[in-house]
Design a protein around this motif. Structure first.
Motif, PDB file in Angstrom:
ATOM      1  N   HIS A 141       0.850  -1.191   0.000  1.00 33.32           N
ATOM      2  CA  HIS A 141       0.000   0.000   0.000  1.00 33.32           C
ATOM      3  C   HIS A 141       0.886   1.242   0.000  1.00 33.32           C
ATOM      4  O   HIS A 141       1.797   1.362   0.822  1.00 33.32           O
ATOM      5  N   VAL A 195       1.298   5.236   0.565  1.00 33.50           N
ATOM      6  CA  VAL A 195       0.653   6.325   1.311  1.00 33.50           C
ATOM      7  C   VAL A 195       1.453   7.604   1.076  1.00 33.50           C
ATOM      8  O   VAL A 195       2.652   7.655   1.372  1.00 33.50           O
ATOM      9  N   THR A 221      -3.141   5.881  -0.921  1.00 30.45           N
ATOM     10  CA  THR A 221      -3.840   6.817  -0.052  1.00 30.45           C
ATOM     11  C   THR A 221      -3.147   8.165  -0.101  1.00 30.45           C
ATOM     12  O   THR A 221      -1.924   8.248   0.087  1.00 30.45           O
TER      13      THR A 221
END
Length: 283
Positions: free
Chosen positions: A136, A138, A162
């Motif tokens: 992921h 970020v 994100t």
């Protein structure tokens, strides 16, 4: 100490009547690329009582390309407080992820910086897209490319990128992360790399500016050529696989070179030397 006190007396008056120390914070070959600009910068630097360079390499550039006398250039590293930027405990890491709304079991890559062209966040998104779905990305920061980058992330890596916007304090993201990613086309010595290292995070970065002073390939992270999307992806795989070992070595390396207490002492010695010269001249 390389400061020439006599030279400081001769070249201290730049509108203030006091010794002036210039701190170089970027790549001088980048920000003074044209002959005219280099000439102006050369003239200004030669009037300084001392010049603080971030690395030995930038010191050499200031001497060879801008004519600064060697005895007036000090290497004073970028620095951060190691008691603030430290590895989190297990509970602190979980709490940081919860605070940011991140999956607890994901492998988190942190990016911190402006969403502007030179940061090449698009390269990071593209590189992450074919990686396993537990990876992921970020991104902390804002800028003119945010909308475009969000659309790119939705297309290439849906649900795995994100955008946090501006964070008042990046420490929470560093504590939540497993590694730091930097894909810029130009840098000096980015403070976020030092912060990450002190927090025990390995780094994948493009090999630009003086990044190599912080990221030691194979020891604290990996460096890849600028714009090499496939290379970034492969480096991320390798760094995440060895993150605990690389993170410990990153912390050790940054403590040795970039701890605020150590660098502060060097600044104090330099400024005291110049103040002593000023006092002698005024007497």
């Amino acid at each position: 100490m390389r400061v020439d006190h006599a030279a400081g007396r001769r070249r201290r008056r730049v509108g203030t009547g006091r010794p002036i120390v210039y701190q170089n914070i970027g790549d001088p070959l980048f920000w003074a690329g044209s002959p005219a600009r280099r000439l102006r910068v050369r003239s200004m630097l030669r009037r300084m009582a001392a010049v603080a360079a971030l690395t030995e390499t930038s010191r050499d550039v200031l001497i060879s390309h801008f004519g600064v006398p060697p005895d007036r250039v000090e290497v004073l590293h970028n620095a951060r407080r190691s008691d603030v930027f430290r590895p989190p405990g297990p509970e602190e890491k979980v709490a940081a992820r919860r605070r940011l709304g991140l999956p607890e079991r994901a492998r988190v890559l942190a990016m911190v910086g402006a969403l502007s062209p030179e940061k090449r966040i698009d390269v990071a998104i593209t590189a992450v897209s074919p990686l396993p779905h537990d990876v992921h990305l970020v991104v902390a920061g804002d800028g003119p490319l945010r909308g475009e980058l969000e659309r790119r992330a939705t297309t290439l890596a849906p649900g795995r990128v994100t955008f946090l916007g501006q964070l008042p304090e990046p420490l929470v993201l560093l504590w939540a992360a497993d590694a730091l990613l930097l894909t810029s086309t130009t840098e000096g010595v980015p403070g976020v790399l030092i912060e990450a290292g002190l927090c025990g995070l390995p780094v994948v970065s493009t090999d630009v500016g003086y990044v190599g002073d912080v990221v030691v390939p194979g020891r604290t992270g990996l460096l890849v050529p600028e714009g090499d999307v496939a290379g970034v992806g492969q480096a991320v795989r390798e760094v995440l696989a060895g993150a605990p070992r690389l993170g410990l070595q990153a912390r050790r390396h940054c403590l040795e070179r970039f701890d605020m207490a150590r660098v502060s002492d060097q600044w104090v010695r330099l400024l005291r030397a110049l103040v002593t010269v000023e006092g002698e001249e005024s007497a």
